[in-house]
Scaffold this motif. Structure first.
Motif, PDB file in Angstrom:
ATOM      1  N   PRO A  97     -16.413  -4.235  -6.596  1.00 56.22           N
ATOM      2  CA  PRO A  97     -17.213  -5.382  -6.176  1.00 56.22           C
ATOM      3  C   PRO A  97     -18.681  -5.171  -6.570  1.00 56.22           C
ATOM      4  N   SER A  98     -19.384  -6.254  -6.736  1.00 60.30           N
ATOM      5  CA  SER A  98     -20.809  -6.167  -7.047  1.00 60.30           C
ATOM      6  C   SER A  98     -21.607  -6.177  -5.751  1.00 60.30           C
ATOM      7  N   ASP A  99     -22.909  -5.948  -5.863  1.00 60.35           N
ATOM      8  CA  ASP A  99     -23.777  -6.042  -4.692  1.00 60.35           C
ATOM      9  C   ASP A  99     -23.779  -7.460  -4.130  1.00 60.35           C
ATOM     10  N   ASP A 100     -23.506  -8.449  -4.998  1.00 56.27           N
ATOM     11  CA  ASP A 100     -23.485  -9.841  -4.549  1.00 56.27           C
ATOM     12  C   ASP A 100     -22.240 -10.155  -3.719  1.00 56.27           C
ATOM     13  N   THR A 101     -21.178  -9.408  -3.952  1.00 57.38           N
ATOM     14  CA  THR A 101     -19.936  -9.622  -3.198  1.00 57.38           C
ATOM     15  C   THR A 101     -19.466  -8.283  -2.638  1.00 57.38           C
ATOM     16  N   PRO A 102     -20.246  -7.704  -1.695  1.00 60.35           N
ATOM     17  CA  PRO A 102     -19.869  -6.384  -1.181  1.00 60.35           C
ATOM     18  C   PRO A 102     -18.583  -6.470  -0.367  1.00 60.35           C
ATOM     19  N   GLY A 103     -17.989  -5.356  -0.211  1.00 58.63           N
ATOM     20  CA  GLY A 103     -16.768  -5.301   0.581  1.00 58.63           C
ATOM     21  C   GLY A 103     -15.812  -4.310  -0.011  1.00 58.63           C
ATOM     22  N   PRO A 104     -14.661  -4.203   0.577  1.00 64.56           N
ATOM     23  CA  PRO A 104     -13.671  -3.259   0.069  1.00 64.56           C
ATOM     24  C   PRO A 104     -13.073  -3.730  -1.251  1.00 64.56           C
ATOM     25  N   VAL A 105     -12.541  -2.782  -1.990  1.00 60.83           N
ATOM     26  CA  VAL A 105     -11.862  -3.059  -3.251  1.00 60.83           C
ATOM     27  C   VAL A 105     -10.428  -3.480  -2.928  1.00 60.83           C
ATOM     28  N   PRO A 106      -9.916  -4.546  -3.518  1.00 64.78           N
ATOM     29  CA  PRO A 106      -8.494  -4.837  -3.341  1.00 64.78           C
ATOM     30  C   PRO A 106      -7.672  -3.649  -3.855  1.00 64.78           C
ATOM     31  N   VAL A 107      -6.805  -3.105  -3.029  1.00 63.49           N
ATOM     32  CA  VAL A 107      -6.115  -1.863  -3.348  1.00 63.49           C
ATOM     33  C   VAL A 107      -5.312  -1.942  -4.636  1.00 63.49           C
ATOM     34  N   GLU A 108      -4.844  -3.129  -4.991  1.00 63.73           N
ATOM     35  CA  GLU A 108      -4.040  -3.238  -6.210  1.00 63.73           C
ATOM     36  C   GLU A 108      -4.840  -2.927  -7.469  1.00 63.73           C
ATOM     37  N   ARG A 109      -6.153  -2.824  -7.355  1.00 63.96           N
ATOM     38  CA  ARG A 109      -6.985  -2.445  -8.508  1.00 63.96           C
ATOM     39  C   ARG A 109      -7.034  -0.939  -8.722  1.00 63.96           C
ATOM     40  N   ALA A 110      -6.600  -0.161  -7.734  1.00 67.32           N
ATOM     41  CA  ALA A 110      -6.596   1.298  -7.850  1.00 67.32           C
ATOM     42  C   ALA A 110      -5.445   1.746  -8.750  1.00 67.32           C
ATOM     43  N   LEU A 111      -5.713   2.743  -9.558  1.00 69.75           N
ATOM     44  CA  LEU A 111      -4.689   3.324 -10.427  1.00 69.75           C
ATOM     45  C   LEU A 111      -3.978   4.489  -9.744  1.00 69.75           C
ATOM     46  N   LEU A 112      -4.690   5.133  -8.824  1.00 69.70           N
ATOM     47  CA  LEU A 112      -4.151   6.260  -8.076  1.00 69.70           C
ATOM     48  C   LEU A 112      -4.904   6.338  -6.755  1.00 69.70           C
ATOM     49  N   VAL A 113      -4.186   6.624  -5.692  1.00 70.71           N
ATOM     50  CA  VAL A 113      -4.813   6.989  -4.428  1.00 70.71           C
ATOM     51  C   VAL A 113      -4.193   8.297  -3.976  1.00 70.71           C
ATOM     52  N   ALA A 114      -5.018   9.129  -3.352  1.00 65.16           N
ATOM     53  CA  ALA A 114      -4.540  10.401  -2.822  1.00 65.16           C
ATOM     54  C   ALA A 114      -5.040  10.543  -1.395  1.00 65.16           C
ATOM     55  N   GLU A 115      -4.182  11.019  -0.537  1.00 63.37           N
ATOM     56  CA  GLU A 115      -4.534  11.300   0.848  1.00 63.37           C
ATOM     57  C   GLU A 115      -4.226  12.769   1.119  1.00 63.37           C
ATOM     58  N   ILE A 116      -5.103  13.413   1.879  1.00 65.67           N
ATOM     59  CA  ILE A 116      -4.941  14.809   2.271  1.00 65.67           C
ATOM     60  C   ILE A 116      -4.733  14.806   3.781  1.00 65.67           C
ATOM     61  N   THR A 117      -3.626  15.362   4.235  1.00 61.93           N
ATOM     62  CA  THR A 117      -3.330  15.295   5.661  1.00 61.93           C
ATOM     63  C   THR A 117      -4.247  16.204   6.478  1.00 61.93           C
ATOM     64  N   SER A 118      -4.529  15.733   7.665  1.00 64.78           N
ATOM     65  CA  SER A 118      -5.110  16.532   8.739  1.00 64.78           C
ATOM     66  C   SER A 118      -4.080  16.532   9.852  1.00 64.78           C
ATOM     67  N   LYS A 119      -4.159  17.489  10.749  1.00 65.73           N
ATOM     68  CA  LYS A 119      -3.152  17.559  11.819  1.00 65.73           C
ATOM     69  C   LYS A 119      -3.084  16.261  12.603  1.00 65.73           C
ATOM     70  N   GLY A 120      -4.219  15.638  12.836  1.00 66.43           N
ATOM     71  CA  GLY A 120      -4.246  14.453  13.668  1.00 66.43           C
ATOM     72  C   GLY A 120      -3.806  13.165  12.996  1.00 66.43           C
ATOM     73  N   ASN A 121      -3.768  13.134  11.647  1.00 68.12           N
ATOM     74  CA  ASN A 121      -3.436  11.874  10.966  1.00 68.12           C
ATOM     75  C   ASN A 121      -2.267  11.980  10.006  1.00 68.12           C
ATOM     76  N   ALA A 122      -1.563  13.073  10.024  1.00 71.55           N
ATOM     77  CA  ALA A 122      -0.518  13.303   9.023  1.00 71.55           C
ATOM     78  C   ALA A 122       0.524  12.192   9.006  1.00 71.55           C
ATOM     79  N   ASP A 123       0.937  11.723  10.177  1.00 75.50           N
ATOM     80  CA  ASP A 123       1.969  10.679  10.202  1.00 75.50           C
ATOM     81  C   ASP A 123       1.468   9.354   9.643  1.00 75.50           C
ATOM     82  N   VAL A 124       0.201   9.054   9.828  1.00 79.11           N
ATOM     83  CA  VAL A 124      -0.361   7.825   9.240  1.00 79.11           C
ATOM     84  C   VAL A 124      -0.286   7.920   7.719  1.00 79.11           C
ATOM     85  N   ASP A 125      -0.673   9.078   7.163  1.00 76.47           N
ATOM     86  CA  ASP A 125      -0.621   9.267   5.708  1.00 76.47           C
ATOM     87  C   ASP A 125       0.815   9.238   5.193  1.00 76.47           C
TER      88      ASP A 125
END
Length: 192
Positions: A97-125
């Motif tokens: 997004p540009s500064d004129d249209t701030p906000g989150p990126v639509p996830v479908e534009r990502a080519l790769l996402v990676a999550e690293i588990t923590s003990k408290g959030n592992a099930d969410v990931d």
């Protein structure tokens, strides 16, 4: 002392606006929207940060100049009323997004996402994010699971189809992760 009632949001835009204007304890805290609930996470520890740094360094050396590797980009999944801040996201610069249209990126534009588990959030990931990224057909979801029941491993999910991933590969820590095209990259995990 009485608990304050949880706010109710009538639209996705209201929920995202609330997320954008949160006053977090400090910049290292992370806020995400998981199934219409804003969840805040404290800063992760150094082993977690070291893994993120190693993955980012490997990606930075391999990807084209037109792509960026981000550790703080919010990605929106309106269908699931979720907004995540992946530990690593590879997104073409032209899709941001540009500064004129701030906000989150639509996830479908990502080519790769990676999550690293923590003990408290592992099930969410392992569950909610796996399902949401599959629904959005993100090409690659890498779950770096430090607390997997059968030992620490990287789980690479690929080939999204009709809302879920058709392929899942397990790479135990110590075995290099092979990212397919368009990355064609080997990421060592022996120091994870």
């Amino acid at each position: 002392m009485n608990a304050a009632p949880a706010p109710s949001y009538s639209t996705w835009d209201e929920l995202v606006q609330t997320w954008q204007h949160l006053d977090l304890p400090d910049k290292a805290w992370r806020a995400e929207i998981v199934e219409e609930t804003i969840v805040m996470s404290p800063p992760p520890g150094y082993p977690y940060n070291a893994i993120a740094a190693r993955v980012q360094r490997a990606l930075d050396r391999a990807i084209p100049d037109e792509w960026g590797v981000f550790q703080t980009a919010g990605v929106a999944i309106p269908l699931r009323r979720c907004l995540f801040v992946p530990d690593i996201a590879v997104i073409p610069f032209g899709e941001l997004p540009s500064d004129d249209t701030p906000g989150p990126v639509p996830v479908e534009r990502a080519l790769l996402v990676a999550e690293i588990t923590s003990k408290g959030n592992a099930d969410v990931d392992r569950k909610e994010k796996l399902w949401a990224y599959g629904q959005a057909e993100v090409p690659l979801y890498s779950l770096i699971d430090r607390f997997a029941a059968d030992g620490p491993a990287v789980f690479l999910h690929s080939e999204p189809h009709e809302g879920s991933y058709r392929m899942r590969e397990r790479f135990p820590f110590g075995k290099p992760v092979e990212l397919p095209a368009p990355f064609d990259l080997t990421i060592p995990t022996d120091e994870f």
